[in-house]
Design a protein around this motif. Structure first.
Motif, PDB file in Angstrom:
ATOM      1  N   TYR A 115     -32.847 -38.054  -9.018  1.00 23.48           N
ATOM      2  CA  TYR A 115     -31.735 -38.122  -8.083  1.00 23.48           C
ATOM      3  C   TYR A 115     -30.941 -39.426  -8.145  1.00 23.48           C
ATOM      4  O   TYR A 115     -29.895 -39.530  -7.522  1.00 23.48           O
ATOM      5  CB  TYR A 115     -32.249 -37.911  -6.648  1.00 23.48           C
ATOM      6  N   GLN A 116     -31.427 -40.413  -8.922  1.00 25.40           N
ATOM      7  CA  GLN A 116     -30.699 -41.667  -9.041  1.00 25.40           C
ATOM      8  C   GLN A 116     -30.030 -41.843 -10.402  1.00 25.40           C
ATOM      9  O   GLN A 116     -29.479 -42.895 -10.688  1.00 25.40           O
ATOM     10  CB  GLN A 116     -31.643 -42.849  -8.782  1.00 25.40           C
ATOM     11  N   VAL A 117     -30.086 -40.815 -11.243  1.00 25.64           N
ATOM     12  CA  VAL A 117     -29.465 -40.891 -12.571  1.00 25.64           C
ATOM     13  C   VAL A 117     -27.956 -40.720 -12.421  1.00 25.64           C
ATOM     14  O   VAL A 117     -27.482 -39.862 -11.681  1.00 25.64           O
ATOM     15  CB  VAL A 117     -30.058 -39.816 -13.503  1.00 25.64           C
ATOM     16  N   VAL A 122     -19.349 -35.836 -19.344  1.00 22.52           N
ATOM     17  CA  VAL A 122     -20.584 -35.666 -18.580  1.00 22.52           C
ATOM     18  C   VAL A 122     -20.233 -35.644 -17.100  1.00 22.52           C
ATOM     19  O   VAL A 122     -19.488 -36.502 -16.627  1.00 22.52           O
ATOM     20  CB  VAL A 122     -21.586 -36.800 -18.869  1.00 22.52           C
ATOM     21  N   HIS A 123     -20.757 -34.644 -16.393  1.00 22.56           N
ATOM     22  CA  HIS A 123     -20.482 -34.527 -14.950  1.00 22.56           C
ATOM     23  C   HIS A 123     -21.806 -34.406 -14.200  1.00 22.56           C
ATOM     24  O   HIS A 123     -22.603 -33.506 -14.467  1.00 22.56           O
ATOM     25  CB  HIS A 123     -19.614 -33.305 -14.672  1.00 22.56           C
ATOM     26  N   VAL A 124     -22.047 -35.345 -13.268  1.00 22.68           N
ATOM     27  CA  VAL A 124     -23.240 -35.329 -12.418  1.00 22.68           C
ATOM     28  C   VAL A 124     -22.777 -35.202 -10.967  1.00 22.68           C
ATOM     29  O   VAL A 124     -22.287 -36.174 -10.384  1.00 22.68           O
ATOM     30  CB  VAL A 124     -24.077 -36.617 -12.603  1.00 22.68           C
ATOM     31  N   PRO A 125     -22.858 -34.022 -10.347  1.00 24.30           N
ATOM     32  CA  PRO A 125     -22.413 -33.860  -8.951  1.00 24.30           C
ATOM     33  C   PRO A 125     -23.240 -34.723  -8.011  1.00 24.30           C
ATOM     34  O   PRO A 125     -24.466 -34.826  -8.149  1.00 24.30           O
ATOM     35  CB  PRO A 125     -22.627 -32.368  -8.681  1.00 24.30           C
ATOM     36  N   LEU A 126     -22.560 -35.349  -7.050  1.00 20.52           N
ATOM     37  CA  LEU A 126     -23.212 -36.200  -6.060  1.00 20.52           C
ATOM     38  C   LEU A 126     -23.336 -35.482  -4.730  1.00 20.52           C
ATOM     39  O   LEU A 126     -22.545 -34.599  -4.405  1.00 20.52           O
ATOM     40  CB  LEU A 126     -22.418 -37.501  -5.875  1.00 20.52           C
ATOM     41  N   ILE A 149     -26.584 -43.302  -2.322  1.00 24.29           N
ATOM     42  CA  ILE A 149     -25.951 -42.045  -2.707  1.00 24.29           C
ATOM     43  C   ILE A 149     -26.735 -41.458  -3.878  1.00 24.29           C
ATOM     44  O   ILE A 149     -26.916 -42.128  -4.905  1.00 24.29           O
ATOM     45  CB  ILE A 149     -24.480 -42.255  -3.090  1.00 24.29           C
ATOM     46  N   TYR A 150     -27.210 -40.238  -3.736  1.00 26.53           N
ATOM     47  CA  TYR A 150     -27.989 -39.564  -4.768  1.00 26.53           C
ATOM     48  C   TYR A 150     -27.188 -38.411  -5.354  1.00 26.53           C
ATOM     49  O   TYR A 150     -26.245 -37.901  -4.744  1.00 26.53           O
ATOM     50  CB  TYR A 150     -29.310 -39.035  -4.193  1.00 26.53           C
TER      51      TYR A 150
END
Length: 342
Positions: free
Chosen positions: A229-231, A248-252, A268-269
């Motif tokens: 969850y912290q990547v 690259v898309h990492v939804p928050l 924020i994770y």
């Protein structure tokens, strides 16, 4: 009902009105006193005084009060129409007790009437009220005391001449859900599906793969789950840099408003998932075979083909809805996410 001849009651008074404003409203009418009742509320360390929306005005004589009722009833006062009538003295303790007894008597009469109607309907064979017969019996017991509605029914001891045995209380057993073997084999539950998404459970339960979402497999994008969850985007870019991803898309996760206030900095994770777009299908398949089960921050990620859930529909300019969706995703990623070339 007795009234106070030289005092009037005013209803629908504006909550912000003051006694001085009300006195000016009744100017030149012989007013002797003005009272706007209020109550005090305590909220923490603050005391808030709120008016109750009505008032009392006393006059010099009965004639002045009668004239005020005639002239000011249904008049406009601070954007509200007030209604004026003669004031009534507060009830005594005897009057309060009498009103309470009258209310209880009316309530008992209504319950008795309702129980009688239900009993008559059940006797006539009306099945719609059979389910409420118990409620009618309870109402009869409440009205008539312990003798209730069962006085006219002979007991078993009186009919047989033998003492009746004590009745055993029936206990309900919880119903067990029966699932057919075919349904259990074809529709795995959510816990099985969640367990099959990780490499460890996938290795132990090979036949319990989760049901894939409906849609078209993406030719160049992968979907990553079980992500720490912290990547962030830059960490994924460093892991996949040899395959040269396009974005690259990492939804928050959404941060509640109360945590955004100054002085309250909450971490924020991410949502535990990510999307990576590659140049072509071959690179996509290479990423799946090479990085599926790869550990990032102590967690083995699951890399699989992303699913385009929207169907293709050709637009007015000849582009398909899927193409416009991918382009919009690319534009959003370029504007709001870290590009792969960073």
């Amino acid at each position: 009902m007795s009234v106070i001849e030289d005092r009037i009651y005013i209803g629908n008074v504006d909550y912000n009105a003051t006694e001085e404003e009300l006195r000016e409203f009744f100017a030149n009418t012989g007013v002797t006193s003005v009272e706007i009742p209020s109550k005090t509320l305590i909220r923490g360390k603050k005391e808030i005084t709120r008016r109750l929306g009505f008032a009392f005005v006393s006059f010099e004589s009965k004639e002045a009060a009668d004239k005020a009722v005639e002239e000011f009833n249904d008049k406009q006062f601070k954007s509200r129409k007030i209604f004026v009538k003669k004031a009534v003295p507060p009830p005594t303790e005897e009057e309060k007790l009498k009103k309470s007894e009258e209310y209880k008597a009316k309530k008992a009469a209504r319950q008795k009437e309702k129980a009688a109607k239900q009993a008559a309907a059940v006797a006539n064979g009306d099945s719609s009220v059979e389910t409420t017969a118990a409620a009618g019996e309870t109402a009869d017991l409440a009205v008539n005391g312990d003798q209730g509605a069962h006085d006219d029914k002979p007991s078993d001891a009186a009919a047989t001449g033998k003492p009746s045995a004590p009745k055993k209380k029936k206990t309900r057993k919880p119903k067990k859900k029966v699932v057919a073997e075919s349904d259990a084999a074809s529709e795995p539950n959510s816990s099985d599906s969640a367990a099959a998404t990780t490499p460890e459970t996938a290795a132990t339960t090979p036949g319990s793969a989760p049901k894939a979402p409906e849609g078209t497999p993406s030719p160049d994008t992968v979907f990553i789950t079980n992500l720490h969850y912290q990547v962030r985007q830059r960490a994924l870019i460093s892991h996949f840099k040899e395959l040269k991803p396009k974005w690259v898309h990492v939804p928050l996760r959404r941060v509640p408003y109360r945590n955004r206030k100054e002085g309250n900095k909450a971490p924020i994770y991410n949502k535990g998932i990510a999307f990576i777009k590659f140049p072509n299908h071959e690179v996509q398949q290479e990423a799946i075979s090479k990085f599926n089960g790869h550990e990032i921050e102590g967690r083995a990620i699951v890399v699989e083909v992303a699913i385009d859930t929207k169907e293709k529909s050709e637009g007015a300019n000849g582009t398909t809805e899927e193409e416009s969706e991918v382009k919009g995703t690319e534009n959003n990623a370029a504007a709001s996410e870290v590009p792969a070339s960073a």
